[in-house]
Design an enzyme around this catalytic site. Structure first.
Site, PDB file in Angstrom:
ATOM      1  N   TRP A 281      36.156  90.092  58.756  1.00  0.00           N
ATOM      2  CA  TRP A 281      36.830  90.707  59.894  1.00  0.00           C
ATOM      3  C   TRP A 281      37.118  92.163  59.267  1.00  0.00           C
ATOM      4  O   TRP A 281      36.933  93.299  59.925  1.00  0.00           O
ATOM      5  CB  TRP A 281      38.196  90.040  60.019  1.00  0.00           C
ATOM      6  CG  TRP A 281      37.932  89.141  61.475  1.00  0.00           C
ATOM      7  CD1 TRP A 281      37.822  87.875  61.215  1.00  0.00           C
ATOM      8  CD2 TRP A 281      38.080  89.352  62.578  1.00  0.00           C
ATOM      9  NE1 TRP A 281      37.734  87.284  62.431  1.00  0.00           N
ATOM     10  CE2 TRP A 281      37.782  88.329  63.483  1.00  0.00           C
ATOM     11  CE3 TRP A 281      37.909  90.495  63.188  1.00  0.00           C
ATOM     12  CZ2 TRP A 281      37.708  88.090  64.946  1.00  0.00           C
ATOM     13  CZ3 TRP A 281      37.901  90.484  64.841  1.00  0.00           C
ATOM     14  CH2 TRP A 281      37.598  89.365  65.535  1.00  0.00           C
ATOM     15  N   TRP A 309      51.607 103.112  80.348  1.00  0.00           N
ATOM     16  CA  TRP A 309      52.627 102.993  79.252  1.00  0.00           C
ATOM     17  C   TRP A 309      54.105 103.492  79.675  1.00  0.00           C
ATOM     18  O   TRP A 309      53.995 104.570  80.254  1.00  0.00           O
ATOM     19  CB  TRP A 309      52.173 103.618  77.938  1.00  0.00           C
ATOM     20  CG  TRP A 309      50.810 102.964  77.483  1.00  0.00           C
ATOM     21  CD1 TRP A 309      49.584 103.729  77.278  1.00  0.00           C
ATOM     22  CD2 TRP A 309      50.590 101.651  77.071  1.00  0.00           C
ATOM     23  NE1 TRP A 309      48.668 102.870  76.791  1.00  0.00           N
ATOM     24  CE2 TRP A 309      49.117 101.655  76.810  1.00  0.00           C
ATOM     25  CE3 TRP A 309      51.287 100.590  76.944  1.00  0.00           C
ATOM     26  CZ2 TRP A 309      48.463 100.627  76.309  1.00  0.00           C
ATOM     27  CZ3 TRP A 309      50.542  99.304  76.494  1.00  0.00           C
ATOM     28  CH2 TRP A 309      49.259  99.302  76.156  1.00  0.00           C
ATOM     29  N   TRP A 362      50.068 101.187  72.159  1.00  0.00           N
ATOM     30  CA  TRP A 362      49.853 100.800  70.855  1.00  0.00           C
ATOM     31  C   TRP A 362      49.716 101.750  69.956  1.00  0.00           C
ATOM     32  O   TRP A 362      49.950 101.432  68.567  1.00  0.00           O
ATOM     33  CB  TRP A 362      48.531  99.787  71.142  1.00  0.00           C
ATOM     34  CG  TRP A 362      47.321 100.606  71.599  1.00  0.00           C
ATOM     35  CD1 TRP A 362      46.846 100.795  72.552  1.00  0.00           C
ATOM     36  CD2 TRP A 362      46.407 101.186  70.686  1.00  0.00           C
ATOM     37  NE1 TRP A 362      45.697 101.666  72.854  1.00  0.00           N
ATOM     38  CE2 TRP A 362      45.480 101.766  71.462  1.00  0.00           C
ATOM     39  CE3 TRP A 362      46.287 101.401  69.200  1.00  0.00           C
ATOM     40  CZ2 TRP A 362      44.404 102.649  70.947  1.00  0.00           C
ATOM     41  CZ3 TRP A 362      45.569 102.281  68.838  1.00  0.00           C
ATOM     42  CH2 TRP A 362      44.074 102.823  69.624  1.00  0.00           C
TER      43      TRP A 362
END
Ligand code: FAD
Length: 478
Positions: A281, A309, A362
């Site tokens: 990963w 957002w 984020w």
């Protein structure tokens, strides 16, 4: 015949291809580290990373000194420092190990061609990854966006080369060169606020610290497949900051474990295979950053660009300080602030909480992690945040919204982790440790908990927040 090795995020002597190339030329080798945050684009090292880097440079300088060499510490633009060093030492060869962040690639490309025009050979190597990102493409010649397909392809390649040992001696240039190094303190990497006392106890930055952790983890890796999900136990390797700064290479890890069986990794479920898949990963994160260089600031999935957002300064602050009223989230955020690290399961839960319960972009979370993680890594941080937000490659779908209470009940059933980081809840019985706001008044009183005073009430209603998140997601789906 003098060569210069430019150390960057490869702060080790073992398995360092650029260092080996410099030594192979047979002349003197000048090791240099150049501090140039202005060349790091939008992501210069955050506070915790700077603390780590300071300790790591100290360790590298000691390791070099033991071999008769001396680390030159400089600051400023890399090309200017390197050109000046070449002039002083008459070096005709400069070498480094590649980095994969977009700003570093742009800078390194420019440095390489500028050195070449000055008649200096500049050669870079892959010392950071098992598999070169450029080489791996799907049948259409495009980069993979799904991890299993990417990893399957990687595993068809020859096994990564064996890691090389650290040299016993590194020839120094003649003293007549009069090379000067800045004192490390001059880089002002360590924070001025008293913040790192616990980090100092928690970590031993440097190659020796990495090897000691790997040695310990080899004995425990058999239990990794299950233990890795339990934040209350030390079930993971904690090698992430060492890998980020290159104090250990993935090849050293690969060969220390059962890397030779790598073709079975995808199928196998044993601890070693499971662990090497996580290293996979990390490779995938670098691969994605290389092929999609705008992802640190833009969602990979274009439809997320219009996501509605919210702005919520109080919510963001409560999240950063571990004061949301959701114990698993708060424990994670306090672990991060105190140690510079957070368990992967909890990273997913706190990220989901910021994005889906608070509806904050984020990027707000990515920035906080960037400043506070000792393993802050542009590739892995971007992947982790985009994965949780559902806007990245092979991401969790947006509608998969973690319930922080049930996540705690499942992965921290006896409350070990929450009690460690939230002592004010430590006397609550297991049945209520993850949900104090639902605990009967008598239980709270006995445990010495006064909601809103000793521990915050939940800052959102998770059920309502979930509905709001799904409605917001509905807006971008049209
Ligand atoms: P182990 O479980 O021992 O894994 C071994 C190594 O594999 C790690 O050291 C790491 O290099 C790599 N690895 C494991 N999981 C991942 C993953 N999901 N993605 C990429 N590499 C992985 N990791 C970072 O190194 N830097 C970051 O800035 C970072 N930010 C993250 C942000 C979010 C929102 C999330 C969900 C995850 C993030 N991760 C990041 C990935 C992961 O949480 C850490 O790598 C891991 O917790 C490090 O602990 P460990 O070394 O004990 O991991």
């Amino acid at each position: 015949m003098t060569s210069i090795i430019w150390f960057r995020q490869d702060l080790r002597l073992e398995d360092n291809p650029a260092l080996n190339a410099a030594l192979a030329r047979g002349g003197a080798v000048v090791p240099v580290f150049i501090w140039s945050p202005e060349e790091e684009g939008a992501w210069p090292a955050g506070g915790a990373s700077r603390w780590w880097l300071h300790q790591s440079l100290k360790s590298l300088a000691n390791d070099l000194a033991k071999r008769g060499s001396s680390l030159i510490i400089a600051k400023g633009r890399a090309l200017e420092v390197l050109t000046d060093l070449c002039a002083k030492t008459k070096a005709t060869f400069v070498t480094w190990n590649r980095r994969f962040e977009p700003a570093a690639i742009a800078r390194d490309t420019a440095v390489k061609s500028a050195l070449k025009t000055r008649g200096i050979e500049a050669v870079s190597f892959n010392g950071a990854l098992l598999f070169e990102p450029l080489a791996i493409k799907n049948l259409e010649g495009k980069p993979y966006k799904v991890f299993t397909q990417y990893w399957r392809k990687c595993l068809t390649y020859p096994e990564p080369a064996k890691a090389t040992a650290a040299p016993s001696k590194i020839p120094a240039p003649p003293t007549a060169c009069k090379l000067e190094s800045l004192p490390l303190a001059e880089l002002k990497l360590e924070p001025t606020i008293h913040w790192t006392a616990t980090m100092e106890k928690e970590w031993t930055p440097g190659a020796a610290g990495a090897l000691a952790l790997l040695k310990r983890f080899r004995k425990e890796v058999g239990a990794y497949a299950d233990a890795r999900n339990i934040p209350g136990v030390a079930g993971t390797s904690r090698l992430s900051p060492y890998l980020h700064f290159g104090e250990i290479s993935p090849r050293q890890i690969w060969h220390a474990l059962s890397g030779q069986h790598h073709r079975d990794i995808e199928q196998a479920s044993g601890g070693e295979e499971c662990y090497l898949r996580e290293i996979g990963w990390r490779e995938f994160a670098h691969y994605l950053l290389y092929h999609f260089p705008t992802t640190p600031t833009e969602p990979l999935r274009a439809d997320f660009k219009g996501f509605p957002w919210k702005r919520n300064a109080r919510g963001l602050k409560a999240w950063q300080r571990g004061q949301t009223g959701f114990p698993l989230v708060d424990a994670g955020m306090r672990e991060l602030w105190t140690t510079g690290w957070m368990h992967n399961r909890v990273r997913m839960v706190v990220a989901s909480f910021l994005i889906k319960d608070l509806l904050l972009d984020w990027q707000e979370g990515a920035r906080w992690f960037w400043d506070t993680l000792v393993d802050a890594d542009l590739a892995s941080n971007t992947l982790g945040w985009q994965w949780t937000a559902g806007c990245g490659a092979d991401a969790a779908p947006f509608f998969r919204i973690f319930n922080p209470t049930t996540q705690g009940e499942k992965f921290d059933a006896s409350g070990t982790y929450v009690r460690r980081w939230i002592p004010e809840l430590s006397k609550l019985p297991d049945a209520h440790i993850h949900n104090p706001s639902e605990a009967p008044v008598e239980i709270l009183r006995t445990a010495g908990v006064t909601l809103g005073k000793t521990y915050p009430k939940p800052i959102v209603d998770h059920k309502e927040a979930r509905e709001a998140a799904l409605a917001a997601f509905g807006q971008i789906r049209g």
